[in-house]
Design a protein around this motif. Structure first.
Motif, short mmCIF file in Angstrom:
data_model
loop_
_atom_site.label_atom_id
_atom_site.label_comp_id
_atom_site.label_asym_id
_atom_site.label_seq_id
_atom_site.Cartn_x
_atom_site.Cartn_y
_atom_site.Cartn_z
N ILE A 1 -27.80 59.05 29.00
CA ILE A 1 -28.13 60.23 29.80
C ILE A 1 -26.85 60.86 30.34
O ILE A 1 -26.67 62.08 30.27
N THR A 2 -25.96 60.02 30.88
CA THR A 2 -24.70 60.54 31.43
C THR A 2 -23.89 61.25 30.34
O THR A 2 -23.35 62.34 30.55
N ASN A 3 -23.79 60.63 29.17
CA ASN A 3 -23.05 61.24 28.07
C ASN A 3 -23.68 62.56 27.64
O ASN A 3 -22.98 63.54 27.37
N TYR A 4 -25.01 62.57 27.60
CA TYR A 4 -25.72 63.78 27.20
C TYR A 4 -25.49 64.90 28.22
O TYR A 4 -25.24 66.05 27.86
N ILE A 5 -25.56 64.56 29.52
CA ILE A 5 -25.34 65.55 30.56
C ILE A 5 -23.93 66.11 30.48
O ILE A 5 -23.70 67.32 30.64
#
Length: 247
Positions: free
Chosen positions: A74-78
């Motif tokens: 999620i962090t990478n995607y954000i």
């Protein structure tokens, strides 16, 4: 948010949590802010700061921070989403184009909350959120225009800096930004004028002063172009800045 002065943000909402995202050239920093917490906005951010509010009823019981910690994807995607948001806003050719970019970004954020997103690899650049990546020659031209708002426009110089032909750089601008190199340069000058109006030292100057200082010598045309880009007249921007200065 472009920094006018140091700002500390405190969340006073029981119903909303915030992502605080700062962009420093190639680095994107993400923090979370819940009720009662405070955060001093990073002054080192070179491209501004975004506050993105998320209603708690969308988080399914967990805090925003728990969502980020529990799933690195999620962090990478954000980070990828924000990377492309900053870039897409940079090349958006009008106010309406900026709105479309923000709507697309909002939908990607909603997809995250509904677990409807692709697992992004660790290296952001490997996940193309935009339909296609811009060529290096166009990136060089865009960066030069961004860094040199006072530059006297020259298609020959722009092509030379980008190590390509005038025709190629023209078609790259038209394809990826839906505008010509000159219109893109014009837009950057308008951004310069807006930054001056919003600056702590410039908000008490006249609109005509900011127009001429940014290379515009016809006030009515300047106001019309400004509204096309920002959705408001320069006088309306000045009024908002003056109101901020009195509080």
């Amino acid at each position: 948010i472009k920094h006018i002065q140091p700002i500390t943000v405190t969340s006073l909402s029981l119903d909303i949590e915030y992502l605080i995202v700062s962009k420093e050239e190639t680095l994107t920093t993400i923090k979370t802010l819940s009720f009662g917490e405070s955060c001093r906005l990073p002054l080192s951010a070179t491209e501004g700061v975004i506050l993105f509010g998320v209603p708690k009823d969308c988080l399914r019981g967990a805090s925003l921070n728990q969502h980020l910690v529990a799933n690195l994807n999620i962090t990478n995607y954000i980070q990828c989403c924000f990377k492309h948001l900053f870039k897409d806003l940079q090349i958006a050719h009008s106010y309406q184009a900026s709105i479309i970019v923000l709507q697309g970004f909002q939908q990607r954020m909603l997809n995250i909350l509904n677990d409807q997103y692709c697992h992004c690899p660790t290296i952001c650049g490997q996940y193309p959120i935009s339909e296609s990546e811009t060529p290096i020659s166009l990136d060089i031209a865009i960066q030069f225009i961004q860094d040199q708002p006072g530059w006297s426009f020259s298609p020959q110089m722009l092509a030379k800096l980008s190590n390509t032909s005038e025709r190629t750089i023209y078609y790259q601008f038209k394809h990826y930004t839906q505008t010509s190199p000159y219109r893109f340069h014009l837009r950057r000058r308008l951004f310069k004028a807006r930054e001056q109006i919003l600056s702590e030292s410039g908000y008490d100057e006249t609109i005509a002063y900011h127009a001429v200082n940014s290379g515009f010598f016809h006030l009515s045309r300047f106001s019309s172009l400004y509204k096309d880009i920002f959705g408001e007249l320069p006088s309306e921007t000045k009024a908002k800045r003056s109101l901020l200065a009195t509080h």
